[in-house]
Write a protein that holds these residues in place. Structure first.
Motif, PDB file in Angstrom:
ATOM      1  N   ASN A  54      24.329  64.011  69.961  1.00  0.00           N
ATOM      2  CA  ASN A  54      25.369  64.061  69.065  1.00  0.00           C
ATOM      3  C   ASN A  54      25.878  65.424  69.137  1.00  0.00           C
ATOM      4  N   PRO A  55      27.165  65.714  69.720  1.00  0.00           N
ATOM      5  CA  PRO A  55      27.549  67.279  69.547  1.00  0.00           C
ATOM      6  C   PRO A  55      28.033  67.716  68.294  1.00  0.00           C
ATOM      7  N   ASP A  56      28.270  66.783  67.331  1.00  0.00           N
ATOM      8  CA  ASP A  56      28.834  66.918  65.995  1.00  0.00           C
ATOM      9  C   ASP A  56      27.670  66.530  65.158  1.00  0.00           C
ATOM     10  N   ALA A  57      26.555  66.938  65.292  1.00  0.00           N
ATOM     11  CA  ALA A  57      25.351  66.649  64.514  1.00  0.00           C
ATOM     12  C   ALA A  57      25.422  67.298  63.044  1.00  0.00           C
ATOM     13  N   LYS A  58      26.203  68.329  62.991  1.00  0.00           N
ATOM     14  CA  LYS A  58      26.472  68.974  61.721  1.00  0.00           C
ATOM     15  C   LYS A  58      27.714  68.718  60.853  1.00  0.00           C
ATOM     16  N   GLY A  59      28.597  67.825  61.621  1.00  0.00           N
ATOM     17  CA  GLY A  59      29.620  67.222  60.977  1.00  0.00           C
ATOM     18  C   GLY A  59      29.767  65.853  60.743  1.00  0.00           C
ATOM     19  N   THR A  60      28.834  65.118  61.486  1.00  0.00           N
ATOM     20  CA  THR A  60      28.926  63.651  61.174  1.00  0.00           C
ATOM     21  C   THR A  60      29.019  63.154  59.778  1.00  0.00           C
ATOM     22  N   LEU A  61      27.783  63.431  59.240  1.00  0.00           N
ATOM     23  CA  LEU A  61      27.605  63.243  57.664  1.00  0.00           C
ATOM     24  C   LEU A  61      28.863  63.551  56.824  1.00  0.00           C
ATOM     25  N   LYS A  62      29.333  64.690  57.002  1.00  0.00           N
ATOM     26  CA  LYS A  62      30.351  65.259  56.210  1.00  0.00           C
ATOM     27  C   LYS A  62      31.554  64.519  56.442  1.00  0.00           C
ATOM     28  N   LYS A  63      31.865  63.931  57.923  1.00  0.00           N
ATOM     29  CA  LYS A  63      33.100  63.387  57.932  1.00  0.00           C
ATOM     30  C   LYS A  63      32.920  61.817  57.433  1.00  0.00           C
ATOM     31  N   ALA A  64      31.604  61.183  57.315  1.00  0.00           N
ATOM     32  CA  ALA A  64      31.592  60.029  56.810  1.00  0.00           C
ATOM     33  C   ALA A  64      31.633  59.971  55.303  1.00  0.00           C
ATOM     34  N   ILE A  65      31.395  60.960  54.998  1.00  0.00           N
ATOM     35  CA  ILE A  65      31.656  61.128  53.346  1.00  0.00           C
ATOM     36  C   ILE A  65      33.061  61.519  52.723  1.00  0.00           C
ATOM     37  N   THR A  66      33.729  62.027  53.631  1.00  0.00           N
ATOM     38  CA  THR A  66      35.331  62.206  53.704  1.00  0.00           C
ATOM     39  C   THR A  66      35.741  60.622  53.976  1.00  0.00           C
ATOM     40  N   THR A  67      35.403  59.685  54.644  1.00  0.00           N
ATOM     41  CA  THR A  67      36.044  58.581  54.928  1.00  0.00           C
ATOM     42  C   THR A  67      35.547  57.526  53.664  1.00  0.00           C
ATOM     43  N   VAL A  68      34.360  57.857  53.186  1.00  0.00           N
ATOM     44  CA  VAL A  68      34.073  57.006  51.967  1.00  0.00           C
ATOM     45  C   VAL A  68      34.855  57.483  50.851  1.00  0.00           C
ATOM     46  N   ASN A  69      35.305  58.592  50.692  1.00  0.00           N
ATOM     47  CA  ASN A  69      36.015  59.194  49.488  1.00  0.00           C
ATOM     48  C   ASN A  69      37.514  58.640  49.704  1.00  0.00           C
ATOM     49  N   ALA A  70      37.898  58.320  51.000  1.00  0.00           N
ATOM     50  CA  ALA A  70      39.312  57.941  50.980  1.00  0.00           C
ATOM     51  C   ALA A  70      39.313  56.432  51.032  1.00  0.00           C
ATOM     52  N   LEU A  71      38.332  55.610  50.853  1.00  0.00           N
ATOM     53  CA  LEU A  71      38.499  54.136  50.598  1.00  0.00           C
ATOM     54  C   LEU A  71      39.532  53.866  49.567  1.00  0.00           C
ATOM     55  N   GLU A  72      40.216  52.762  49.824  1.00  0.00           N
ATOM     56  CA  GLU A  72      41.221  52.362  49.080  1.00  0.00           C
ATOM     57  C   GLU A  72      40.748  52.146  47.586  1.00  0.00           C
ATOM     58  N   ARG A  73      39.589  51.519  47.354  1.00  0.00           N
ATOM     59  CA  ARG A  73      39.049  51.258  46.264  1.00  0.00           C
ATOM     60  C   ARG A  73      37.684  51.726  46.160  1.00  0.00           C
ATOM     61  N   GLN A  74      37.012  52.695  45.390  1.00  0.00           N
ATOM     62  CA  GLN A  74      36.000  53.162  45.345  1.00  0.00           C
ATOM     63  C   GLN A  74      34.836  52.113  44.967  1.00  0.00           C
ATOM     64  N   PRO A  75      33.684  52.230  45.428  1.00  0.00           N
ATOM     65  CA  PRO A  75      32.414  51.422  45.350  1.00  0.00           C
ATOM     66  C   PRO A  75      31.952  51.441  44.078  1.00  0.00           C
ATOM     67  N   ASP A  76      31.360  50.580  43.530  1.00  0.00           N
ATOM     68  CA  ASP A  76      30.586  50.626  42.306  1.00  0.00           C
ATOM     69  C   ASP A  76      29.487  51.862  42.431  1.00  0.00           C
ATOM     70  N   PHE A  77      28.688  51.749  43.382  1.00  0.00           N
ATOM     71  CA  PHE A  77      27.528  52.889  43.610  1.00  0.00           C
ATOM     72  C   PHE A  77      27.586  52.889  45.063  1.00  0.00           C
TER      73      PHE A  77
END
Length: 303
Positions: A54-77
Motif C-alpha cells: 500500500n503506497p498510501d499506508a499513511k493516508g488510507t485510514l484518513k480517506k476512509a474516515i472522510t468517506t464515512v463522514n460524507a455518508l448521506e445518513r450518519q450511522p448510529d454508531f
C-alpha cells in the motif's frame, strides 16, 4: 433518487434469507424514524504499517474516515473490529501508534465509536497497551432493543478465548431470551476458516455452541482482510474488508501474503461496511463501501 430503504422494503429483502448484500447501493441506509438503525464496521487499519503493497499506508485510514463522514445518513454508531495498529516489538512504539490512531479516529463525525483489539494490537502484551487507551477488551451494550457482545480472541497469543471469558459469555447470554436480536463482534473468525493461516479461534467451537440456542444472532469479524460469509447452523458470520491491504482467499496460494497494489484500481479490495438491523427480528442488511469514490482514488494528492 433516495437510497433509503423503508421498513416494508427492508423486511421484504430480509425475508430472502435473513441477510441482504446491498453492495450495489452506495448510499444504503434505512429510512429515518423507523424501528431499524444502522452502524458502520471498519476493520484492520494496521496504523503504523509501511511499505508495499500500500503506497498510501499513511493516508488510507484518513480517506476512509472522510468517506464515512460524507455518508448521506450518519450511522448510529461505528465499531472498529480490531488490528487498529500494526504490530511492533517496541512497547513505546506500540503506544505511539495507538495514540496516533486515537487522534485520527477522533475526526469521525459520529461520536459513539467503539473499539476492540486485534492480535496486532494485543498478542505481544496481552492487551496491556490497548487497555490503557480503550479499556476492557470484552464488553456488552444494548442499542434500540438489540444486544451487542464484544469478545476477545486475540489477547491470548495462542488464539483462545479461554475458560473465564467463555463463562462470562455464557452468563451474559443467559440474561437474553432465545429469540432476542443479538450481534456478536470478534476479531478472528470463531469457526475454523483456515487454521493453517491463523484464521480460526482455538476454542471457537465452544463459543459457537453457546451461541447456537439463540435464533436471531449474527457474528461480524475482521482479521482475514476480505469480505467473507459463512454459516454455522443458522448463525451467519460476516468478515469485513481491511483498510490497509487485501489478503488472498483461504488456501488459494501456498503462502498467505498481501495482494499486490493495482495502480489502475487504487484501493481495490479495501473498504468498510454499513450494517442495517431490524430491531424486531435481528435481521441484518449489509452494504459494502469502498475507501474512496473512484474519482478520489485516481487523484494524485495524498492526505
Amino acid at each position: 433518487m433516495s437510497n433509503a430503504i423503508d421498513r416494508r422494503d427492508f423486511l421484504k429483502l430480509a425475508g430472502l434469507g435473513g441477510v441482504v448484500f446491498a453492495s450495489g447501493l452506495p448510499g444504503f441506509a434505512l429510512a429515518a424514524g423507523q424501528d431499524e438503525f444502522y452502524f458502520v464496521q471498519l476493520s484492520d487499519c494496521h496504523w503504523g504499517f509501511e511499505g508495499p503493497p500500500n503506497p498510501d499506508a499513511k493516508g488510507t485510514l484518513k480517506k476512509a474516515i472522510t468517506t464515512v463522514n460524507a455518508l448521506e445518513r450518519q450511522p448510529d454508531f461505528i465499531i472498529f473490529t480490531g488490528d487498529l495498529t500494526h504490530t511492533t516489538d517496541d512497547p513505546a512504539e506500540r503506544r505511539r501508534r495507538l495514540s496516533e490512531f486515537t487522534q485520527i479516529a477522533s475526526d469521525l463525525k459520529v461520536k459513539t465509536v467503539r473499539f476492540m483489539p486485534g492480535e496486532h494490537d494485543s498478542a505481544l502484551d496481552n492487551s496491556a497497551a490497548y487497555r490503557e487507551f480503550f479499556g476492557a477488551t470484552t464488553y456488552t451494550f444494548d442499542h434500540k432493543g438489540v444486544h451487542f457482545i464484544v469478545v476477545d480472541n486475540v489477547s491470548d497469543a495462542g488464539a483462545s478465548m479461554g475458560g473465564e471469558q467463555l463463562e462470562w459469555l455464557a452468563a451474559d447470554l443467559r440474561q437474553q431470551k432465545t429469540d432476542s436480536p443479538i450481534v456478536v463482534f470478534a476479531h478472528r473468525p470463531l469457526f475454523a476458516l483456515y487454521p493453517q493461516w491463523d484464521w480460526a479461534t482455538r476454542d471457537g467451537a465452544r463459543a459457537i455452541d453457546l451461541l447456537l440456542p439463540y435464533k436471531n444472532l449474527t457474528v461480524f469479524y475482521g482479521h482475514i482482510h476480505q469480505e467473507h460469509h459463512h454459516m454455522t447452523g443458522h448463525i451467519a458470520h460476516h468478515a469485513a474488508k481491511s483498510l490497509i491491504f487485501p489478503l488472498p482467499v483461504a488456501g488459494s496460494v501456498p503462502k498467505r501474503a498481501p495482494l499486490a497494489w493495482d495502480a489502475s484500481e487504487p484501493y481495490k479490495g479495501l473498504g468498510f461496511r454499513g450494517v442495517s438491523v431490524d430491531t424486531q427480528s435481528g435481521q441484518t442488511a449489509l452494504s459494502e463501501f469502498t475507501v474512496v469514490k473512484k474519482a478520489q482514488a485516481n487523484a494524485t494528492d495524498k492526505t
